[in-house]
Design a protein around this motif. Structure first.
Motif, mmCIF file in Angstrom:
data_model
loop_
_atom_site.group_PDB
_atom_site.id
_atom_site.type_symbol
_atom_site.label_atom_id
_atom_site.label_comp_id
_atom_site.label_asym_id
_atom_site.label_seq_id
_atom_site.Cartn_x
_atom_site.Cartn_y
_atom_site.Cartn_z
ATOM 1 N N ARG A 182 0.831 -1.209 0.000
ATOM 2 C CA ARG A 182 0.000 0.000 0.000
ATOM 3 C C ARG A 182 0.869 1.264 0.000
ATOM 4 O O ARG A 182 0.536 2.259 -0.645
ATOM 5 N N TYR A 183 1.961 1.215 0.749
ATOM 6 C CA TYR A 183 2.842 2.379 0.791
ATOM 7 C C TYR A 183 3.400 2.655 -0.607
ATOM 8 O O TYR A 183 3.430 3.808 -1.061
ATOM 9 N N VAL A 184 3.835 1.594 -1.297
ATOM 10 C CA VAL A 184 4.336 1.766 -2.662
ATOM 11 C C VAL A 184 3.227 2.304 -3.570
ATOM 12 O O VAL A 184 3.459 3.187 -4.410
ATOM 13 N N ALA A 185 2.016 1.788 -3.391
ATOM 14 C CA ALA A 185 0.880 2.271 -4.173
ATOM 15 C C ALA A 185 0.641 3.751 -3.921
ATOM 16 O O ALA A 185 0.314 4.513 -4.843
ATOM 17 N N GLY A 186 0.805 4.165 -2.675
ATOM 18 C CA GLY A 186 0.634 5.574 -2.345
ATOM 19 C C GLY A 186 1.655 6.453 -3.036
ATOM 20 O O GLY A 186 1.328 7.539 -3.531
ATOM 21 N N VAL A 187 2.903 5.982 -3.091
ATOM 22 C CA VAL A 187 3.953 6.735 -3.797
ATOM 23 C C VAL A 187 3.562 6.931 -5.255
ATOM 24 O O VAL A 187 3.629 8.044 -5.795
ATOM 25 N N ALA A 188 3.143 5.842 -5.906
ATOM 26 C CA ALA A 188 2.739 5.926 -7.312
ATOM 27 C C ALA A 188 1.539 6.853 -7.474
ATOM 28 O O ALA A 188 1.497 7.690 -8.388
ATOM 29 N N VAL A 224 -7.065 8.551 -8.955
ATOM 30 C CA VAL A 224 -6.316 7.316 -8.697
ATOM 31 C C VAL A 224 -7.090 6.556 -7.617
ATOM 32 O O VAL A 224 -7.403 7.114 -6.567
ATOM 33 N N LEU A 225 -7.358 5.285 -7.898
ATOM 34 C CA LEU A 225 -8.263 4.513 -7.056
ATOM 35 C C LEU A 225 -7.578 3.287 -6.477
ATOM 36 O O LEU A 225 -6.842 2.588 -7.168
ATOM 37 N N MET A 226 -7.841 3.050 -5.176
ATOM 38 C CA MET A 226 -7.374 1.836 -4.507
ATOM 39 C C MET A 226 -8.540 1.182 -3.786
ATOM 40 O O MET A 226 -9.561 1.820 -3.557
ATOM 41 N N GLN A 227 -8.383 -0.090 -3.431
ATOM 42 C CA GLN A 227 -9.494 -0.805 -2.827
ATOM 43 C C GLN A 227 -9.015 -1.790 -1.772
ATOM 44 O O GLN A 227 -7.871 -2.271 -1.821
ATOM 45 N N GLY A 233 -8.449 7.938 -4.061
ATOM 46 C CA GLY A 233 -9.603 7.334 -3.411
ATOM 47 C C GLY A 233 -9.336 5.933 -2.916
ATOM 48 O O GLY A 233 -8.499 5.210 -3.467
ATOM 49 N N TYR A 234 -10.077 5.537 -1.878
ATOM 50 C CA TYR A 234 -9.893 4.220 -1.270
ATOM 51 C C TYR A 234 -11.263 3.623 -0.976
ATOM 52 O O TYR A 234 -12.067 4.207 -0.237
ATOM 53 N N ILE A 235 -11.534 2.459 -1.555
ATOM 54 C CA ILE A 235 -12.749 1.711 -1.261
ATOM 55 C C ILE A 235 -12.431 0.780 -0.109
ATOM 56 O O ILE A 235 -11.663 -0.173 -0.248
#
Length: 360
Positions: A139-145, A214-217, A156-158
């Motif tokens: 998740r941290y890497v995803a946040g950087v991207a 940018v979306l995460m879930q 956004g985060y589901i």
């Protein structure tokens, strides 16, 4: 004549220090059971647990047999299913969702000779161990991207359920994003489900309508990735590689790889060394991986993804290292302190800068 031959064989077996029954029992493969909260075709959490189950059988041919039950609701139904798995002779049972924690403990009391491993929980007994993946590293890497890719400065985060695992991962995403983009904000929609493609679709559209690009879930279907592809934004895949659901939208997927832990656990049970413990596996153990980093990403983003991944894997970067404050201004991690696994398991706060309220 046949009776006489049988008697001679029995005597020979007894002389060798064993019975015919024990010879037969020694050849019996160990039974291993799995219980899943979602369908094995969810292309997410349950899919990856079941893929690891299949790999376990391949790694130990003839030594084990496995069975699984999918789509089991958390609560009373889970206790019934776990009980049935124990009654069916399974020596080891993996219960793979947070809401299976108390049902697992109840059944474990009734079957002290069965070993239980519960995923994502924190309660253990003499025959119940716990295990979890360090998804927060991904998740941290995803946040950087996300922080580098967002043009609206809104990601956004589901979210599934308000439990430590989910708070921890939302915090990790936001900290990663803030490390490269001080202006970034995060919006959260709770769906109160692990797997519901309809709710996930609605949540994705709601977030995009609010300016998220940018979306995460923290849910298990590929629906959010499909929405991202349709609406022309970016997204990170959950639990398994879902790049084919969003060829343009996909940044990378945070992939769960349970095979190393399952194999290690079964080998420990077989050699008698198994003990109840709280196992955490991440980048370093290949229990968490980054799947299919998209070639269409800018080179500086790809470089940042790979660099951050390497720093976390080697231990150079520990995401939950203080000083950290929660979003009420209270210090939750002292300067220089890296949170222990026990502390990580109890996170019930949003990190400073997240405009959201913790559930009571």
């Amino acid at each position: 004549m046949k009776t006489r031959i049988f008697r001679l064989l029995a005597v020979a077996a007894l002389t060798a220090g064993c019975s015919i029954a024990s010879v037969s029992a020694a050849e019996e493969p160990m039974k291993v059971g799995f219980i899943y909260v979602g369908p094995v075709g969810d292309h997410g959490w349950s899919y990856e647990h079941d893929r690891a189950r299949k790999e376990l059988e391949k790694a130990l041919p003839g030594q084990i047999t496995t069975t699984f039950v999918e789509n089991v609701a958390e609560g009373a139904d889970a206790e019934r299913v776990i009980t049935q798995l124990a009654k069916s002779g399974n020596k080891v049972i993996f219960t793979t969702s947070f809401g299976f924690m108390n049902p697992t403990l109840k059944v474990a009391k009734k079957f002290p000779n069965v070993i239980f491993e519960h995923a994502t929980g924190y309660k253990r007994t003499k025959n119940v161990g716990t295990y979890i993946q360090r998804a927060y590293e991904g998740r941290y890497v995803a946040g950087v991207a996300a922080g580098m890719l967002t043009k609206s400065n809104t990601i956004g985060y589901i979210a599934s359920f308000p439990i430590p695992e989910v708070y921890r991962d939302i915090d990790a995403v936001f900290m990663g994003a803030k490390s490269v983009n001080p202006n970034v904000k995060i919006k959260i929609v709770w769906v109160n489900s692990w797997y519901d493609p309809g709710k996930e679709t609605d949540a994705a559209n709601t977030l995009i309508d609010q300016g998220v690009d940018v979306l995460m879930q923290h849910t298990d279907s590929p629906a959010p990735m499909m929405v991202a592809e349709k609406r022309g934004i970016r997204a990170v895949g959950q639990a398994s590689d879902v790049s084919h659901y969003g060829p343009k939208a996909h940044i990378f997927s945070i992939v769960d790889n349970w095979e190393p832990h399952y194999l290690k656990t079964i080998q420990a049970v077989k050699d008698g060394s198994w003990k109840p413990q709280d196992y955490w596996g991440g980048f370093a153990e290949d229990v968490v991986k980054l799947g299919s980093i998209n070639d269409n990403l800018p080179q500086n983003v790809k470089d940042a993804i790979n660099t951050t991944y390497t720093k976390i894997k080697t231990g150079e970067l520990k995401p939950f290292t203080g000083p950290l404050k929660d979003n009420t201004g209270k210090e939750v991690v002292a300067a220089g302190h890296s949170m222990t696994d026990a502390e990580l398991a109890q996170i019930n706060w949003f990190v400073e800068g997240i405009d959201a309220t913790v559930a009571k």
